[in-house]
Design a protein around this motif. Structure first.
Motif, PDB file in Angstrom:
ATOM      1  N   SER A  68       2.385   1.834  -3.041  1.00 51.19           N
ATOM      2  CA  SER A  68       1.422   2.275  -4.304  1.00 51.19           C
ATOM      3  C   SER A  68       1.332   3.692  -4.247  1.00 51.19           C
ATOM      4  O   SER A  68       0.734   4.592  -5.030  1.00 51.19           O
ATOM      5  CB  SER A  68       0.255   1.571  -4.289  1.00 51.19           C
ATOM      6  OG  SER A  68      -0.429   1.980  -3.143  1.00 51.19           O
ATOM      7  N   LYS A  69       1.789   4.358  -3.151  1.00 50.21           N
ATOM      8  CA  LYS A  69       1.493   5.779  -2.872  1.00 50.21           C
ATOM      9  C   LYS A  69       2.554   6.890  -3.270  1.00 50.21           C
ATOM     10  O   LYS A  69       2.414   7.988  -3.033  1.00 50.21           O
ATOM     11  CB  LYS A  69       1.000   6.113  -1.207  1.00 50.21           C
ATOM     12  CG  LYS A  69      -0.041   5.203  -0.758  1.00 50.21           C
ATOM     13  CD  LYS A  69      -1.374   5.975  -1.861  1.00 50.21           C
ATOM     14  CE  LYS A  69      -2.729   5.173  -1.432  1.00 50.21           C
ATOM     15  NZ  LYS A  69      -3.914   5.331  -2.036  1.00 50.21           N
ATOM     16  N   GLU A  70       3.411   6.107  -3.572  1.00 51.60           N
ATOM     17  CA  GLU A  70       5.045   6.879  -4.023  1.00 51.60           C
ATOM     18  C   GLU A  70       4.555   7.733  -5.407  1.00 51.60           C
ATOM     19  O   GLU A  70       4.075   7.220  -6.123  1.00 51.60           O
ATOM     20  CB  GLU A  70       6.164   6.219  -4.129  1.00 51.60           C
ATOM     21  CG  GLU A  70       6.345   5.570  -2.711  1.00 51.60           C
ATOM     22  CD  GLU A  70       7.687   4.924  -2.647  1.00 51.60           C
ATOM     23  OE1 GLU A  70       8.484   4.967  -1.771  1.00 51.60           O
ATOM     24  OE2 GLU A  70       7.986   4.032  -3.631  1.00 51.60           O
ATOM     25  N   HIS A 112       0.891  -1.179  -0.037  1.00 48.30           N
ATOM     26  CA  HIS A 112       0.075   0.028  -0.134  1.00 48.30           C
ATOM     27  C   HIS A 112       0.751   1.309  -0.080  1.00 48.30           C
ATOM     28  O   HIS A 112       0.623   2.233  -0.650  1.00 48.30           O
ATOM     29  CB  HIS A 112      -0.935  -0.015   1.364  1.00 48.30           C
ATOM     30  CG  HIS A 112      -1.922   1.276   1.238  1.00 48.30           C
ATOM     31  ND1 HIS A 112      -2.782   1.609   0.557  1.00 48.30           N
ATOM     32  CD2 HIS A 112      -1.420   2.208   2.203  1.00 48.30           C
ATOM     33  CE1 HIS A 112      -3.263   2.677   0.876  1.00 48.30           C
ATOM     34  NE2 HIS A 112      -2.588   3.187   1.781  1.00 48.30           N
ATOM     35  N   MET A 113       1.928   1.348   0.719  1.00 48.02           N
ATOM     36  CA  MET A 113       2.862   2.414   1.182  1.00 48.02           C
ATOM     37  C   MET A 113       3.521   2.615  -0.486  1.00 48.02           C
ATOM     38  O   MET A 113       3.718   3.592  -0.850  1.00 48.02           O
ATOM     39  CB  MET A 113       3.794   2.204   2.086  1.00 48.02           C
ATOM     40  CG  MET A 113       3.097   2.521   3.459  1.00 48.02           C
ATOM     41  SD  MET A 113       4.221   1.933   4.776  1.00 48.02           S
ATOM     42  CE  MET A 113       5.301   2.840   4.747  1.00 48.02           C
TER      43      MET A 113
END
Length: 141
Positions: A139-141, A136-137
């Motif tokens: 994918s947020k970059e 999840h982290m």
């Protein structure tokens, strides 16, 4: 050499592991004073069974099974599992779910007080949630 079983029930691991109500209050403050339960290590190194007593505001009997089954199929798919068959601790070794609701074991003591039972592999389920968080982290970059 024969292994000695100590007063904990099996070698080195206590049967009663932890009360989790204080942690829930910190994560979900709205549950403060409304949630209590215990997790038990059983004669299996990784697997825990959790006893969750629930006091309902509205009459619910054991209809909660329907709700748990629904959420295990959609918003919590892959995180919460639902077991309708008889299970034992070894069924949950290396289970990727954070918890598996045991529909046949819980009981309704009356229309407002339920005891729910859930199983999980303490290490493997948690490790899978950490992997989910990392994905999840990323994918947020």
């Amino acid at each position: 050499m024969k292994a000695k079983v100590n007063g904990f029930g099996h070698i080195g691991r206590p049967i009663i592991s932890a009360a989790f109500n204080s942690g829930c209050d910190k994560v979900i403050p709205e549950l403060g004073g409304k949630l209590t339960g215990k997790a038990f290590h059983i004669p299996n190194i990784n697997v825990l069974v959790m006893d969750l007593p629930c006091c309902l505001e509205k009459s619910g009997k054991y209809d909660i099974k329907k709700v748990v089954k629904e959420v295990s199929e959609d918003p919590f798919k892959g995180i919460l599992s639902y077991a309708e068959h008889q299970v034992v601790s070894s069924n949950f070794n290396s289970d990727t779910h954070s918890s598996t609701f045991d529909s046949g074991t819980g009981i309704a003591l009356n229309n407002y007080f339920l005891k729910l039972i859930s199983w999980h592999d303490n290490e493997f389920g948690y490790s899978n949630r950490v992997v989910d968080l990392m994905a999840h982290m990323a994918s947020k970059e």
